[in-house]
Design an enzyme around this catalytic site. Structure first.
Site, PDB file in Angstrom:
ATOM      1  N   CYS A 137       0.838  -1.203   0.000  1.00  0.00           N
ATOM      2  CA  CYS A 137       0.000   0.000   0.000  1.00  0.00           C
ATOM      3  C   CYS A 137       0.875   1.256   0.000  1.00  0.00           C
ATOM      4  O   CYS A 137       1.459   1.582  -1.030  1.00  0.00           O
ATOM      5  CB  CYS A 137      -0.976  -0.037   1.160  1.00  0.00           C
ATOM      6  SG  CYS A 137      -2.431   0.980   0.869  1.00  0.00           S
ATOM      7  N   HIS A 180      -3.503  -4.899   0.228  1.00  0.00           N
ATOM      8  CA  HIS A 180      -2.876  -5.434   1.443  1.00  0.00           C
ATOM      9  C   HIS A 180      -2.898  -6.963   1.423  1.00  0.00           C
ATOM     10  O   HIS A 180      -3.849  -7.576   1.940  1.00  0.00           O
ATOM     11  CB  HIS A 180      -3.632  -4.951   2.683  1.00  0.00           C
ATOM     12  CG  HIS A 180      -3.431  -3.500   2.982  1.00  0.00           C
ATOM     13  ND1 HIS A 180      -2.400  -3.030   3.765  1.00  0.00           N
ATOM     14  CD2 HIS A 180      -4.124  -2.416   2.584  1.00  0.00           C
ATOM     15  CE1 HIS A 180      -2.478  -1.721   3.845  1.00  0.00           C
ATOM     16  NE2 HIS A 180      -3.505  -1.313   3.144  1.00  0.00           N
ATOM     17  N   GLU A 235      -1.365  -8.961   3.171  1.00  0.00           N
ATOM     18  CA  GLU A 235      -1.228  -9.555   4.517  1.00  0.00           C
ATOM     19  C   GLU A 235      -2.569  -9.984   5.105  1.00  0.00           C
ATOM     20  O   GLU A 235      -2.613 -10.848   5.968  1.00  0.00           O
ATOM     21  CB  GLU A 235      -0.510  -8.580   5.465  1.00  0.00           C
ATOM     22  CG  GLU A 235      -1.264  -7.312   5.862  1.00  0.00           C
ATOM     23  CD  GLU A 235      -1.075  -6.156   4.907  1.00  0.00           C
ATOM     24  OE1 GLU A 235      -0.753  -6.399   3.723  1.00  0.00           O
ATOM     25  OE2 GLU A 235      -1.261  -4.989   5.320  1.00  0.00           O
TER      26      GLU A 235
HETATM   27  N1  GLN Z   1      -2.008   6.779   2.964  1.00  0.00           N
HETATM   28  C1  GLN Z   1      -2.084   6.017   1.749  1.00  0.00           C
HETATM   29  C2  GLN Z   1      -3.443   6.133   1.072  1.00  0.00           C
HETATM   30  O1  GLN Z   1      -4.404   6.480   1.704  1.00  0.00           O
HETATM   31  C3  GLN Z   1      -1.728   4.566   2.002  1.00  0.00           C
HETATM   32  C4  GLN Z   1      -2.735   3.840   2.818  1.00  0.00           C
HETATM   33  C5  GLN Z   1      -2.249   2.532   3.360  1.00  0.00           C
HETATM   34  O2  GLN Z   1      -1.041   2.258   3.362  1.00  0.00           O
HETATM   35  N2  GLN Z   1      -3.126   1.734   3.883  1.00  0.00           N
HETATM   36  O3  GLN Z   1      -3.571   5.848  -0.090  1.00  0.00           O
END
Ligand code: GLN
Length: 539
Positions: free
Chosen positions: A383, A509, A511
């Site tokens: 992410c 994600h 994970e």
């Molecule tokens: N802050 C970033 C976004 O909102 C990444 C979010 C995250 O890593 N979950 O896109």
């Protein structure tokens, strides 16, 4: 057969691992060929933990349907085959929101709206709803918090009533408690447990099973004492010692204590014994792996144990897939500088940059990605970790000076990461990100495609910002391959740098979809690459 209900409460102190105990019980019952589901009740007033700082509450766990939930649901999904939805996590905030809406709609027909029965009815309705939706043989409900908390009372009252309504042969109470070892006395002490059980009895709940969290084994005498003073038959006094190596030991520990056998007897469940041989095989790979590697995680809440719970677990799963023990070194991103970065990251077999929000530590993360790219160290970005890789590549390979994400620099001349269009007018913070499982299409011939062994995957998301499509061609031409896209081709989901032993990063994600017996392909590939690097270096 009627549905059986198990309620798990906690006493004496928090952080006893109630969620883990509930999850491990789920493993055992599933391996007895029963259909199980788990749910968590959280007594706080937030509608969900999505708006909470990880310092408050640890990681926010995201489900397929986009619900932002308590991290215990991560344990539930990793330890069992159940797939959970937003119905599996209920907070006081949600209960009160619903009750107040009902009141405004006039649904209470002029009655005075009260905690009992209106709040408790709402809670009981949720237990029934879970049973109906899941069609499970056994519903395990964990009540967050500690017995004695004011906030938890409506939940305890609700489960007391519920057990009465479904009958005592269909319901059972487990209390997870603490039996501390007092060094000065050289003894384990049972008084806190006695008092906690007394507190429960005051409310009208008599536990059938006490799971005693302890550093040391419980002697026969101690078990008898707890049994007598807490009014629980001695076979219901279960020892759950601190694990030696891994949380995946817990199901086997509870099996040795015959807890699943007792539960089946008390609930009249006719189920064969649990065959845990595959679980033992997993444990063997964790406890005595053939290989070992050291991975660096460059993040922001590295001092806090639960902030990256699912990432820690998924790295471990990648290790299991490679018969490889993984030591995770947590590196505080804001401590990395151009001067100390190479020194700090030297010798690591892989570098991982996890998700995150806010600008603290961003520069350090960019340095870590640069170091990994330039020195051929395997890199996995999750992410924010993909956004960081994009910024770094833009600045240092494409020469896009000042390249940044508009999350951190609104005036960047090269906004290579920018707000998703759908996010532009969003004002409310809770539950408004791009959330949950979305289809990702992987390109034929990519490393990602080979790793996954298929070209379509459903991955969980939690973000507002995204790769800026204006820069696609430039990146592609320089070997920053956009190898995973949304079905309409509009959103970049996964990238890989071709001329690198392993440099991959996802907007999603992975994970949240990894399990000990089904490690996620990206973690499997990342650890395999880290292992190859370790072996090369020692050759
Ligand atoms: N802050 C970033 C976004 O909102 C990444 C979010 C995250 O890593 N979950 O896109």
């Amino acid at each position: 057969m009627s549905t059986k209900y198990i309620f798990v409460t906690g006493g004496v102190v928090s952080s006893l691992g109630k969620g883990l105990t509930a999850a491990a019980l789920g493993t055992l019952l599933e391996n007895r060929k029963l259909k199980v589901t788990l749910q968590k009740f959280d007594p706080y007033l937030n509608v969900d933990p999505g708006t909470m700082n990880p310092f408050q509450h640890g990681e926010v766990y995201v489900l397929d349907d986009g619900a932002e939930t308590d991290l215990d649901l991560g344990h539930y999904e990793r330890f069992t085959r159940t797939s959970l939805t937003r119905v599996n996590n209920l907070t006081s905030g949600q209960v009160y929101q619903r009750v107040l809406e009902n009141e405004r709609e006039g649904k209470y027909l002029g009655k005075t709206v009260q905690v009992i029965p209106h709040v408790t009815d709402e809670i009981k309705a949720r237990i029934r709803e879970i049973a109906r939706i899941s069609d499970a043989d056994v519903v395990i409900t964990e009540i967050g918090g500690t017995t004695g908390d004011i906030e938890g009372l409506p939940f305890l009252e609700a489960i007391r009533e519920f057990a009465l309504e479904v009958g005592y042969s269909n319901s059972l109470f487990i209390h997870v408690t603490y039996v501390p070892f007092i060094r000065a006395a050289g003894e384990l002490k049972t008084k806190p447990t006695q008092q906690s059980v007394a507190k429960l009895r005051e409310i009208g709940i008599t536990p059938h099973i006490l799971v005693c969290r302890t550093e040391r084994p419980l002697s026969k005498e101690l078990r008898q004492k707890i049994s007598l003073f807490c009014n629980v038959p001695v076979e219901g006094v279960i020892e759950e010692k601190d694990v030696d190596h891994t949380i995946y030991e817990v199901p086997l520990m509870l099996q040795r204590e015959r807890m699943d056998e007792l539960i089946c007897r008390l609930l009249h469940l006719d189920a064969p014994p649990a065959d845990m041989s595959h679980w033992q095989d997993i444990l063997r790979k964790i406890i005595a792996p053939k290989h070992r590697v050291r991975i660096g995680m460059v993040g922001k809440y590295t001092g806090l144990k639960d902030a990256y719970k699912s990432v820690d677990e998924a790295i471990g799963h990648g290790g299991i897939a490679n018969d490889c023990g993984v030591a995770i070194e947590k590196i505080e991103a804001q401590d990395l500088t151009p001067e100390n970065c190479a020194q700090q990251l030297k010798g690591l077999a892989g570098i991982l940059v996890p998700g995150g929000f806010g600008d603290r530590g961003i520069d350090g993360k960019i340095l870590a990605a640069q170091y990994a790219r330039e020195s051929g160290v395997p890199y996995l970005g999750l992410c924010l970790g993909m956004q960081i890789a994009t910024i770094e590549f833009g600045r240092h390979v494409l020469g896009l000076e000042g390249a940044h994400s508009t999350e951190f620099d609104k005036a960047s001349p090269h906004p290579v990461i920018a707000l998703l269009e759908e996010q532009e007018n969003v004002k409310r913070l809770g539950g408004t990100m791009r959330l949950g499982a979305q289809e990702v299409q992987l390109q034929v011939g990519s490393r990602a495609g080979r790793l996954y062994g298929e070209f379509v995957s459903h991955e969980r998301h939690r973000h507002r910002f995204e790769f800026n499509n204006r820069y696609r061609e430039q990146y592609e031409q320089a070997g920053f391959h956009l190898c995973g896209l949304s079905p309409d081709g509009e959103l970049v989901e996964l990238i890989e740098i071709e001329k690198h032993p392993f440099f991959m990063a996802s907007q999603f994600h992975p994970e949240f979809r990894s399990k000990p017996d089904a490690p996620h392909p990206l973690f499997r590939g990342f650890i395999a690459a880290a292992l190859a690097r370790t072996q090369e270096e020692s050759a």
